[in-house]
Structures are given as structure tokens and as C-alpha cells.
Design an enzyme around this catalytic site. Structure first.
Site, mmCIF file in Angstrom:
data_model
loop_
_atom_site.group_PDB
_atom_site.id
_atom_site.type_symbol
_atom_site.label_atom_id
_atom_site.label_comp_id
_atom_site.label_asym_id
_atom_site.label_seq_id
_atom_site.Cartn_x
_atom_site.Cartn_y
_atom_site.Cartn_z
ATOM 1 N N ASP A 91 3.434 -5.134 2.583
ATOM 2 C CA ASP A 91 2.151 -4.549 2.989
ATOM 3 C C ASP A 91 2.280 -3.041 3.277
ATOM 4 O O ASP A 91 2.006 -2.228 2.398
ATOM 5 C CB ASP A 91 1.594 -5.313 4.209
ATOM 6 C CG ASP A 91 0.085 -5.236 4.345
ATOM 7 O OD1 ASP A 91 -0.575 -4.665 3.466
ATOM 8 O OD2 ASP A 91 -0.451 -5.762 5.343
ATOM 9 N N HIS A 132 -8.186 -8.291 -0.381
ATOM 10 C CA HIS A 132 -7.721 -8.787 0.920
ATOM 11 C C HIS A 132 -8.792 -9.750 1.435
ATOM 12 O O HIS A 132 -9.984 -9.415 1.434
ATOM 13 C CB HIS A 132 -7.584 -7.644 1.915
ATOM 14 C CG HIS A 132 -6.365 -6.788 1.732
ATOM 15 N ND1 HIS A 132 -6.045 -6.184 0.549
ATOM 16 C CD2 HIS A 132 -5.400 -6.428 2.610
ATOM 17 C CE1 HIS A 132 -4.924 -5.497 0.707
ATOM 18 N NE2 HIS A 132 -4.517 -5.618 1.948
ATOM 19 N N GLU A 191 -7.163 -12.381 6.248
ATOM 20 C CA GLU A 191 -6.106 -11.783 7.071
ATOM 21 C C GLU A 191 -6.589 -11.902 8.522
ATOM 22 O O GLU A 191 -6.074 -12.701 9.291
ATOM 23 C CB GLU A 191 -5.899 -10.315 6.666
ATOM 24 C CG GLU A 191 -4.862 -9.562 7.502
ATOM 25 C CD GLU A 191 -4.765 -8.067 7.139
ATOM 26 O OE1 GLU A 191 -5.674 -7.527 6.476
ATOM 27 O OE2 GLU A 191 -3.770 -7.445 7.561
ATOM 28 N N HIS A 218 0.882 -1.186 0.000
ATOM 29 C CA HIS A 218 0.000 0.000 0.000
ATOM 30 C C HIS A 218 0.910 1.223 0.000
ATOM 31 O O HIS A 218 1.694 1.397 0.942
ATOM 32 C CB HIS A 218 -0.886 0.020 1.240
ATOM 33 C CG HIS A 218 -1.724 -1.213 1.380
ATOM 34 N ND1 HIS A 218 -3.036 -1.268 0.954
ATOM 35 C CD2 HIS A 218 -1.436 -2.448 1.873
ATOM 36 C CE1 HIS A 218 -3.513 -2.477 1.202
ATOM 37 N NE2 HIS A 218 -2.577 -3.215 1.748
HETATM 38 N N1 ADE Z 1 -4.725 -1.177 4.230
HETATM 39 C C1 ADE Z 1 -3.406 -1.042 4.382
HETATM 40 N N2 ADE Z 1 -2.885 -2.161 4.895
HETATM 41 C C2 ADE Z 1 -3.895 -3.036 5.061
HETATM 42 C C3 ADE Z 1 -4.006 -4.362 5.527
HETATM 43 N N3 ADE Z 1 -2.938 -5.057 5.946
HETATM 44 N N4 ADE Z 1 -5.214 -4.933 5.564
HETATM 45 C C4 ADE Z 1 -6.286 -4.263 5.162
HETATM 46 N N5 ADE Z 1 -6.245 -3.011 4.707
HETATM 47 C C5 ADE Z 1 -5.050 -2.395 4.645
HETATM 48 ZN ZN ZN Z 2 -2.596 -5.047 2.638
#
Ligand code: ADE
Ligand code: ZN
Length: 334
Positions: free
Chosen positions: A277, A196, A199, A18
Site C-alpha cells: 500500500d 479501493h 477498507e 501507491h
Molecule cells: N491512498 C493511498 N493509500 C490509500 C489507502 N490505503 N486507501 C485509500 N486511499 C489511499
Molecule cells: Zn491503497
């Protein structure tokens, strides 16, 4: 060659990054001063010390607050340039970068401001370093389907420079099914799609991302191991998982790096990749994520090379480009 040297010598692609999560405390501090923004910190060191998170939401709260220092085109240029310079230092030769338009448009920053800043940096970095870059426009899942659709339409002038769409932000309570129609429209427009899932969210969110959004890749996906049938499907279809070890540790998805399942998933034949990330928030860029696997999990040289090859296989590069880089991974001698 020690594994640390091999890690830095291998050409690699990064597929889960990101750009707002690559804002360094130093740049945050400088931009706050430039724009006369008062931060809840008194020094760069204080910003760094604040980066202790208990879960995804506790991180996102700071991440969105931090992004508020990004105001004009040059700020976005500097942000992107700093990340691409780091890629060059780390032998990251290809990167597929997520950006969150809504984080900026909702603060009154127009689409053209961040897109022009990003694209200028990408152009400079391509010229100076020969790096290749793809852009992934990500929707914030805590906002509505209508807002995501509006964002997709607001991006129209930039469709030719955007390669894929993604889905990020607060996972729990915002399942992929909420965005089924947005992703259908994005696919009709010709975009690749990623999301995503798994997670913090359950395996069911990964099923939804695959069956309802028809994703080309899953971001994170580490919770797939809780569902044997799902793991088998991901393996059979070779759906890539863009795994982020230091992120998982910092956001308490795991308690200790020794518990990380990435090498188990790799050895089981899944197409897993290593990524950073939000590197400035989670304590490491790409090579540091690889190094953590060496230190905590005893990653072998063969696993390390396979992860580097997977980063190209799982990318949106052409088959010829993938093959070219995979051969270069094989050509790095120990
Ligand atoms: N935005 C930035 N990093 C993130 C992550 N690890 N999971 C979800 N949204 C995000
Ligand atoms: Zn992410």
C-alpha cells in the site's frame, strides 16, 4: 529454509502500491531542502515519529502534505527509482503501481512532469533489473466526478503507457457509484479497472465496485467477510483482493495483526494477495508484510507459496507470463 528466507527467495508481484506512499522520510527531507520548502518537522527522525494514524483520513492528511515536496521531473524519477530498486532487493519481479495525478495537477505540476519522471525510472529499472511494470492511474474519490472525468481526458497523451484506472483516497462518504460514468468511459477506452472498497467502507461499497464499476480487482476488500453472499460471489468469480496487512494495522482497520483475516480468506478459497500500500508510511515493504503474517498468524509454507502464486494470477500479465512465474514459485526449494 525458514519462512523468512522463503519469503525473500520467492518471486512475487505487487499489485497495490501507491507510488506517493513510497516516499521515504529521507527523500522527503532532501527534496524539501532542494526546493526550499518548509516542513512541519525539524529532522528525518521527526518525520518518522509523526507516522501514527488513527484512521485513513489522518494518514491521508500527512500523505498529501508529504507529496508537496515532489515538484520536478527528477523528483518523480527519484521516487519511482527508489521503489523499483527496493522491488529488486525483495525479489518483486512485477509491479502494478498506482499514481494519483490530481495530487500533483491540483498543485500546478503538469501531467508531463510526473509521467516523464516515472517512465524514465521504469525504463532504467526494466533495463537494469528486468522488472516488469504496469501503471494504474487513480482518481481521488473525495473530489468530484467531473474532476475525475477531466483527469481521464487530460491523460490522453499517456493512454498507451497506462494499463488501468483506480479509485482511492477517503472512502467513507464517497461510494463507488459516484464514479460509475467515469469508470464506464475508462472501460470503453480499454483500461482495466480497480477500486479501493471495503477498507473502511461497508460491504455495500464492494458490491457497488463489482456491479456498477465492473472492477477487475478490489483493493483491500477485507470487510467482505461481513457479508456471506458477497464472499461467495468474490470466491466464485475469483475477483482478486489486494490486501495490505501492515496498512490495515497502521490505519486501525484491525487492532492487532493476530486479528487479520487474510489467511482465513485464503483458506476459504478467495484470490487474496499481499501488498504494501504505502510502505514508507506503514512500516514495511512487501516482504515485511509477508513476514508479519508469519509472526502474527503462523502462516504456513503452503499459504506463503499460494500467496506468491496469487500475486501473479491476480495481475494484469498475460496468461503465459503468469504461468511462467507460477512455475518459478514452485521451483524455489526449501
Ligand atoms: N491512498 C493511498 N493509500 C490509500 C489507502 N490505503 N486507501 C485509500 N486511499 C489511499
Ligand atoms: Zn491503497
Amino acid at each position: 529454509m525458514s519462512l523468512k528466507h522463503l519469503i525473500s527467495a520467492l518471486p512475487k508481484a505487487e499489485l497495490h502500491l501507491h507510488i506517493e506512499g513510497s516516499l521515504s522520510p529521507q527523500l522527503m527531507w532532501e527534496l524539501a531542502q532542494k526546493h526550499h520548502i518548509s516542513l512541519p518537522y525539524h529532522s528525518v527522525e521527526e518525520i518518522e515519529k509523526a507516522y501514527n494514524f488513527s484512521d485513513l483520513q489522518s494518514f491521508l492528511d500527512l500523505y498529501y502534505a508529504g507529496a508537496d515536496v515532489l515538484r520536478n521531473e527528477d523528483d518523480f524519477y527519484q521516487l519511482m527509482m527508489a521503489y523499483l530498486q527496493r522491488c529488486h532487493q525483495e525479489n518483486v519481479v512485477h509491479t502494478e503501481i498506482m499514481f494519483d495525478p490530481q495530487t500533483h495537477t491540483d498543485r500546478g505540476v503538469p501531467f508531463s512532469t510526473f509521467m516523464k519522471g516515472f517512465l524514465k525510472a521504469v525504463q532504467v529499472a526494466k533495463g537494469e533489473y528486468g522488472i516488469s511494470v504496469k501503471l494504474i492511474m487513480s482518481f481521488l474519490r473525495h473530489l468530484s466526478e467531473a474532476q475525475a472525468l477531466q483527469t481521464l481526458r487530460d491523460a490522453e497523451a499517456w493512454y498507451d503507457v497506462i494499463d488501468a484506472v483506480g479509485l482511492d483516497s477517503s472512502e467513507l462518504g464517497h461510494p463507488p457509484e459516484k464514479f460509475e460514468r467515469v469508470f464506464a468511459e475508462a472501460r470503453t477506452l480499454g483500461f482495466k479497472v480497480v477500486a479501493h472498497a471495503g477498507e473502511e467502507g461497508p460491504p455495500d461499497y464492494i458490491w457497488q465496485a463489482i456491479n456498477l464499476l465492473s472492477v477487475d480487482r478490489i483493493d483491500h476488500g477485507v470487510r467482505c467477510q461481513e457479508d456471506e453472499e458477497l464472499m461467495e460471489l468474490i470466491k466464485q468469480r475469483q475477483i482478486p483482493l489486494t490486501v495490505c496487512p501492515l496498512s490495515n494495522l497502521k490505519l486501525c482497520v484491525i487492532d492487532d495483526m493476530s486479528q487479520h483475516n487474510i489467511l482465513k480468506l485464503l483458506d476459504a478459497g478467495l484470490l487474496v494477495t499481499v501488498n504494501s500500500d504505502d510502505p514508507t508510511y506503514f512500516g514495511g515493504f512487501l516482504n515485511e508484510n509477508f513476514e508479519a503474517l508469519d509472526v502474527a498468524l503462523g502462516m504456513t509454507e503452503a499459504q506463503c507459496r499460494q500467496l506468491a502464486k496469487n500475486s501473479f494470477t491476480a495481475s494484469f500479465l498475460s496468461e503465459e507470463e503468469k504461468q511462467k512465474w507460477i512455475e518459478k514459485v514452485d521451483a524455489v526449494s526449501v
